[in-house]
Design an enzyme around this catalytic site. Structure first.
Site, PDB file in Angstrom:
ATOM      1  N   ASP A  19      -9.815   0.069 -25.384  1.00  0.00           N
ATOM      2  CA  ASP A  19     -10.065  -0.129 -23.962  1.00  0.00           C
ATOM      3  C   ASP A  19     -10.372   1.178 -23.269  1.00  0.00           C
ATOM      4  OD1 ASP A  19     -10.137  -2.669 -23.059  1.00  0.00           O
ATOM      5  OD2 ASP A  19      -7.998  -2.832 -22.653  1.00  0.00           O
ATOM      6  N   PRO A  62       0.819  -1.218   0.000  1.00  0.00           N
ATOM      7  CA  PRO A  62       0.000   0.000   0.000  1.00  0.00           C
ATOM      8  C   PRO A  62       0.856   1.272   0.000  1.00  0.00           C
ATOM      9  CG  PRO A  62      -0.511  -1.410   1.914  1.00  0.00           C
ATOM     10  CD  PRO A  62       0.606  -2.061   1.179  1.00  0.00           C
ATOM     11  N   GLU A  96       2.896  -7.819   8.816  1.00  0.00           N
ATOM     12  CA  GLU A  96       2.916  -6.351   8.905  1.00  0.00           C
ATOM     13  C   GLU A  96       3.783  -5.742   7.806  1.00  0.00           C
ATOM     14  OE1 GLU A  96       0.731  -5.180  11.040  1.00  0.00           O
ATOM     15  OE2 GLU A  96       0.455  -7.322  11.422  1.00  0.00           O
ATOM     16  N   ARG A 149      -2.705  -8.290 -20.801  1.00  0.00           N
ATOM     17  CA  ARG A 149      -3.491  -7.646 -21.856  1.00  0.00           C
ATOM     18  C   ARG A 149      -2.641  -6.731 -22.726  1.00  0.00           C
ATOM     19  NH1 ARG A 149      -8.822  -7.972 -21.250  1.00  0.00           N
ATOM     20  NH2 ARG A 149      -9.115  -6.081 -22.455  1.00  0.00           N
TER      21      ARG A 149
HETATM   22  N1  4GX Z   1      -1.686  -2.813  -2.927  1.00  0.00           N
HETATM   23  N2  4GX Z   1      -1.005  -5.339   0.977  1.00  0.00           N
HETATM   24  C1  4GX Z   1       1.270  -6.294   1.145  1.00  0.00           C
HETATM   25  C2  4GX Z   1       2.194  -6.852   3.345  1.00  0.00           C
HETATM   26  C3  4GX Z   1       3.299  -5.899   3.091  1.00  0.00           C
HETATM   27  C4  4GX Z   1       3.356  -4.633   3.693  1.00  0.00           C
HETATM   28  C5  4GX Z   1       4.433  -3.811   3.428  1.00  0.00           C
HETATM   29  C6  4GX Z   1       5.296  -5.487   1.988  1.00  0.00           C
HETATM   30  C7  4GX Z   1       5.419  -4.252   2.595  1.00  0.00           C
HETATM   31  C8  4GX Z   1      -1.513  -3.934  -1.044  1.00  0.00           C
HETATM   32  C9  4GX Z   1      -2.271  -2.984  -1.751  1.00  0.00           C
HETATM   33  C10 4GX Z   1      -1.791  -4.393   0.330  1.00  0.00           C
HETATM   34  C11 4GX Z   1      -1.211  -5.595   2.399  1.00  0.00           C
HETATM   35  C12 4GX Z   1      -0.013  -6.193   0.342  1.00  0.00           C
HETATM   36  C13 4GX Z   1       0.091  -5.672   3.147  1.00  0.00           C
HETATM   37  N3  4GX Z   1       4.272  -6.303   2.261  1.00  0.00           N
HETATM   38  N4  4GX Z   1      -0.510  -4.280  -1.819  1.00  0.00           N
HETATM   39  N5  4GX Z   1       0.989  -6.634   2.526  1.00  0.00           N
HETATM   40  N6  4GX Z   1      -3.372  -2.345  -1.336  1.00  0.00           N
HETATM   41  O1  4GX Z   1      -2.724  -3.917   0.936  1.00  0.00           O
HETATM   42  O2  4GX Z   1      -0.600  -3.616  -2.977  1.00  0.00           O
END
Ligand code: 4GX
Length: 241
Positions: free
Chosen positions: A170, A90, A117, A155
């Protein structure tokens, strides 16, 4: 295009990679996807990938050593340019059509799917080229974001989408949404198909579709028409996507 995925849940990718457009792309050899189990790169008896956070607090953190070994091993398996390494998180830049096309142009990718985490910061510092988010909400792992990215990337691989005009037309390609679609039957619960679509007048149909696409964009996503990105696009500025 060759994609490699690093995850502690490789089994999540099985049905996804065998189904639909992605499955056909893989079958035709247009797309190669290799999914690696991160635990194969652990060295302890319990194959552990997580540990308690330094500084305390709740939750667990994915330890760096298995990631370092995994990313370096799968990145070096082929001669030629090193793959571009993408961490799904995120904290990354939000994925959009322009970013998908840019990533599709990067050649081979390694996708890092974290859980818990997060991952020890030193992984990001040493073996990650770019962080990507699929949206501002919190999931439990990077596997679904990786699948979202793989499907969008597939795609963009030439020959994957049957009619190439489908990709060109698209939504978002032209910076606007798609026009409405209709198919049989002609009447559904009293609602008729717009007469122009039954007219056989292809020029009129194209005009109607263009007008409806613009109307849908104005109603549902006005930001696509008047945001700073849209302005940059009309100027031909690279930052406009
Ligand atoms: N868009 N997540 C990753 C664990 C994590 C946290 C920090 C690496 C670094 C998400 C999203 C997402 C939740 C995937 C936490 N890994 N990833 N995960 N929205 O929410 O891509």
């Amino acid at each position: 295009m060759r994609l490699q995925v690093l995850t502690i849940f490789p089994e999540l990718f099985g049905p996804f990679l065998g189904t639909s457009l992605v499955g056909k792309a893989v079958e035709k050899g247009l797309l190669e996807v290799r999914v690696h189990d991160l635990r194969a790169y652990t060295e302890d008896r319990h194959r552990s990938v997580d540990d308690e956070p330094y500084g305390g607090g709740g939750g667990m953190v994915m330890a760096a050593p298995p990631w370092m070994r995994a990313v370096r091993t799968v990145s070096a398996e082929r001669s030629g340019p090193a793959p571009w390494r993408v961490l799904l998180t995120p904290q990354g830049r939000r994925l959009d059509d322009a970013k998908v096309r840019q990533l599709a142009g990067r050649g081979d990718l390694v996708l890092l799917c974290g859980r818990y985490e997060g991952i020890d910061e030193r992984v990001r510092l040493s073996v990650v080229d770019e962080e990507i988010s699929i949206g501002d909400y919190v999931l439990s792992g990077g596997e679904l974001p990786a699948m979202v990215l793989i499907e969008a990337l597939s795609r963009q691989v030439p020959g994957v989408v049957g009619q190439s005009r489908s990709v060109e037309e698209d939504s978002f390609r032209a910076g606007r949404l798609d026009h409405p679609h209709y198919t049989r039957p002609p009447v559904v619960e009293g609602m008729e198909v717009p007469a122009v679509l039954l007219s056989g007048d292809h020029a009129a149909i194209e005009r109607w579709r263009a007008a409806e696409a613009l109307r849908a964009t104005r109603e549902k996503r006005p930001d696509l028409l008047d945001g700073p990105r849209a302005e940059a696009k009309w100027r031909g500025d690279a930052s406009g996507g």
